[in-house]
Scaffold this active site. Structure first.
Site, PDB file in Angstrom:
ATOM      1  N   SER A 266       0.824  -0.726   0.229  1.00 18.91           N
ATOM      2  CA  SER A 266       0.052   0.095   0.341  1.00 18.91           C
ATOM      3  C   SER A 266       0.939   0.984  -0.037  1.00 18.91           C
ATOM      4  CB  SER A 266      -0.890   0.133   0.986  1.00 18.91           C
ATOM      5  OG  SER A 266      -0.089   0.043   2.476  1.00 18.91           O
TER       6      SER A 266
ATOM      7  N   LYS B 271      -5.377   3.178   8.685  1.00 20.24           N
ATOM      8  CA  LYS B 271      -5.302   4.063   8.322  1.00 20.24           C
ATOM      9  C   LYS B 271      -5.359   5.713   8.406  1.00 20.24           C
ATOM     10  CE  LYS B 271      -3.015   0.824   5.223  1.00 20.24           C
ATOM     11  NZ  LYS B 271      -3.640   0.539   3.889  1.00 20.24           N
TER      12      LYS B 271
END
Length: 773
Positions: free
Chosen positions: A677, A720
């Site tokens: 990511s 996140k």
């Protein structure tokens, strides 16, 4: 046999008695008519006819009530007894049959015809006599009720008819059978009949003897056991062992009967108890068996708590003890609702996954309280041995059941809430794979007959509500993860942490430290500062520790009588906790070239990640540092290849890779990092360094990159996003395919962050890079 003379003689009916010819017998006579008949006979020639009554109870018998064939006898002696009865001694002469009944006033008289037996015997009769005598001898040996003199007397008899009558008189026959022999006038037929009777009697006696021997053997064994037990009791008493094992076994047997075990377990327990009683106390096996029986008795087999199926009360309990966590609460309430409707739902297997400190264990405890069930916790962290789950076999020294059975013993009921803590921390080695053993525990189709190596008998776990906790789902094997319903607890927002601190953590710590509300006041702005500048975590564990520190320091001030009440605010919190440990606000203080802020997912929640790129003259080396994993290195190379293919459009020198060395570094080099990511973050930092355009300080990003510049979806968006919020970012770039995950992000975070959905790196650059002047 020839018929003799016909005579009229007095009649004496007998009750329950019969006289054969040549037989001498004492009789007691009491009836008036019988006494008169005797006296009449004594006055004549001392002969009287004796025959038997068909029914003993009749006092005044008629011709129909007596047998027609009897015995003509001679009265040998007559004696009057003091009680009015007469004792008479008679000797049987010969068989006779009644022809007619002669009515007399004082006594009975009958006209009879006698039967004369032939004096000569045939060879066949001789053979029959010898056979009968042989049978009678065998019978005497078996019976032991007839003396040897009787046999000697019988063997001296030479007349076959007389021998048959004497033998018949010694056989234990019922009256009708005796009468039958008396009525058998033919000698050969009479002997054959007696032979058949003796043969049957011999078989019965042999069977009786066999039964008697078996009973005797059994009695001897029982008596021997009883004698030995009594001896053992006496020895144990002398040794001060009171009643020894006998009393103990009796008490244990009673407990087994009352334990409510399934039939197969009860049978095993009683069998082991029997073995235990016979084995000496000094034997090592005695202790092993005793231990096993104690375990069987200590397990709950049928004892269960009644579920509180009121959804409203359960919801109230969960809300009181936990702030937020709506998904988990909703799942528990759904379970309760279905249970209320069906009353037969198998225990669900929930797995609460999330970073440390978010309340997974305490939530499981609250679920047990809301259901009104017992709660038991088993920690699986560091378990490497399969026998920790399934138990050890009893053949090993120090064998014990596994943690599941131990937990059930601790729970005391068959339907507790069973917490399997840190299920992701199990590992495997040469002693087996404990996660494979957990498959049976957590499979609703199998756990109704869970088998523990120590207990051996199957145990029903189907009514247990299993709740597992994990920090990292990736380390749980696929088959085990497949059996659980995963509920993710991502972490708390700042607003949620303030509520939790005010309503739960601070009151608990004040109580633990002996502080009253009148002695300590922590204002909301102080709690906010505590969260922002002294903790950086997904959960609230560090927050609780810092609150405990405030309580300790306040307690010290109050005890030293420096203050009566302590008030902690945003301004004086530094006096208690020291300087700020973390910086709150923008991840970067200013827009920088070659530095981009990425968002990472870790087992302790989300975190921000600065990725730095420096370009120096060289020969085209690509250097990667920061303890990166293989996937992250590949993301860097993919970003590098994409930039080379789009150098013209990005206004970068096409030969940049030949003239420069490029160094990509991710700070906190000691911490291992991996995952796809960070792809678009690396690409953005690279392009920023190569073009000289700065990256916006308030922008964070996450997404995987392809060689064509496409942005692919990632996982852990909620964690996140929370980390971006904690870091003070304003805009977050996420892959367009993660749009569905935005609903999971708390509303307070969505209000303060701007989420931009991107599908290509060009869009990322438009939002991330500062526009050229």
């Amino acid at each position: 046999m020839a018929n003799g003379e016909t005579i009229i003689v007095p009649l004496l009916p007998l009750r329950g008695l019969l006289v054969y010819p040549t037989m001498v017998l004492h009789l007691d006579v009491g009836r008036d008519k019988s006494i008169q008949a005797l006296e009449k006979a004594m006055m004549d020639d001392h002969t009287i006819f004796l025959t038997t009554q068909k029914e003993v109870s009749i006092d005044e018998p008629t011709i129909e009530d007596i047998y027609s064939i009897g015995t003509l006898t001679k009265i040998k002696q007559m004696l009057k007894l003091p009680n009015g009865t007469i004792r008479v001694l008679v000797e049987g002469l010969e068989r006779a049959e009644i022809q007619s009944f002669v009515e007399k006033e004082d006594y009975y008289a009958v006209e009879i015809t006698t039967f004369k037996e032939p004096l000569e015997k045939t060879a066949e009769e001789e053979a029959l006599m010898r056979t009968m005598l042989d049978y009678f001898e065998q019978y005497i040996k078996l019976s032991k009720k007839i003396s040897g003199e009787t046999y000697a007397t019988v063997s001296d008899i030479t007349e076959p008819g007389r021998m048959a009558d004497i033998i018949a008189s010694h056989l234990p026959l019922k009256l009708p059978e005796k009468q039958g022999i008396l009525e058998t006038v033919d000698v050969k037929e009479r002997i054959n009949r007696i032979l058949s009777i003796i043969h049957n009697e011999k078989e019965v006696l042999q069977l009786e003897k066999k039964i008697s021997q078996n009973v005797k053997r059994s009695m001897e064994r029982t008596q021997k056991e009883y004698y030995l037990r009594e001896q053992m009791k006496a020895i144990q008493k002398e040794l001060g062992d009171k009643e020894g094992k006998t009393g103990e076994v009796a008490a244990l047997t009673e407990k087994v009967e009352k334990a409510g075990m399934p039939e197969h377990v009860k049978t095993t327990a009683l069998k082991e108890l029997d073995r235990y009683e016979k084995i000496p106390s000094s034997s090592a096996e005695s202790g092993v068996i005793r231990n096993y029986i104690e375990w069987l008795l200590s397990l709950p087999w049928s004892n269960a708590t009644e579920d509180r199926l009121d959804v409203n009360i359960a919801e109230k309990v969960l809300d009181e003890e936990h702030y937020g966590l709506e998904k988990v609460k909703e799942r528990v309430l759904e379970y309760l609702a279905v249970q209320q409707l069906t009353n037969s739902l198998k225990g669900p297997i929930l797995c609460l996954a999330g970073p440390p400190g978010v309340g997974k264990t305490s939530l499981a405890r609250s679920i047990a309280k809301s259901l009104n069930r017992n709660f038991v916790r088993v920690s699986l962290g560091g378990v490497r041995d399969e026998s920790e789950i399934r138990g050890h076999r009893r053949t090993y020294i120090g064998a014990m059941p596994g943690r599941i059975i131990q937990g059930m013993k601790k729970a005391g009921t068959i339907n507790p809430v069973f917490l399997l803590d840190e299920i992701d921390k199990m590992s495997s080695d040469f002693r087996g794979d404990p996660s494979s053993a957990m498959l049976e525990v957590l499979d609703p189709e199998q756990n109704h007959n869970f088998s523990d190596h120590y207990i051996e008998e199957t145990y029903d776990l189907s009514k247990v509500m299993f709740i597992a906790t994990a920090n990292n789902l990736a380390s749980i094997p696929g088959p085990l993860r497949d059996r659980m319903e995963i509920i993710t607890i991502s972490g708390y927002t700042e607003l949620e942490k303030i509520h939790i601190a005010k309503d739960h953590l601070l009151p608990k710590q004040m109580n633990d430290h002996g502080l009253k509300k009148s002695q300590l006041l922590v204002k909301e702005d102080a709690i906010q500062s505590l969260i922002r500048y002294y903790t950086r975590e997904a959960g609230v564990r560090s927050l609780e520790r810092q609150l405990a520190t405030l309580c300790r320091k306040s307690a010290k001030l109050i005890v030293k009588q420096e203050r009566k009440k302590v008030t902690i605010t945003n301004k004086n919190i530094v006096d208690f906790l020291g300087k700020h440990q973390f910086r709150y606000g923008e991840a970067e203080l200013e827009d920088q070239i070659g530095v981009a802020t990425g968002l990472a997912y870790t087992t302790v929640g989300g975190d921000t990640l600065s990725i730095e790129v420096s370009v120096t003259p060289g020969k085209g080396k690509l250097i990667l540092t920061g303890k990166l994993g293989d996937v992250m290195k590949e993301s860097a190379q993919a970003a590098f290849s994409y930039i080379r293919s789009r150098a013209d459009q990005l206004q970068i020198d096409p030969d940049f890779y030949e003239k420069n060395d490029i160094h990509i570094h991710v700070p906190e080099g000691a911490v291992p990092k991996d995952g796809p990511s960070a792809g678009i973050t690396m690409a953005t930092a690279l392009i920023s360094a190569l073009t000289g355009r700065a990256v916006r300080k308030e922008v964070g990003m996450t997404g995987e990159i392809t060689l064509r510049g496409r942005v692919l979806p990632i996982g852990g968006l909620k964690e996140k996003s929370l980390s971006a919020h904690r870091a003070g970012l304003k805009k977050v770039l996420v892959p367009i395919e993660n749009e569905k995950d935005l609903d999971d992000i708390p509303e307070s975070v969505r209000n303060e962050l701007t989420f931009v959905l991107v599908s290509h790196l060009d869009e990322v650059l438009n939002h991330a890079l500062v526009e050229e002047k």
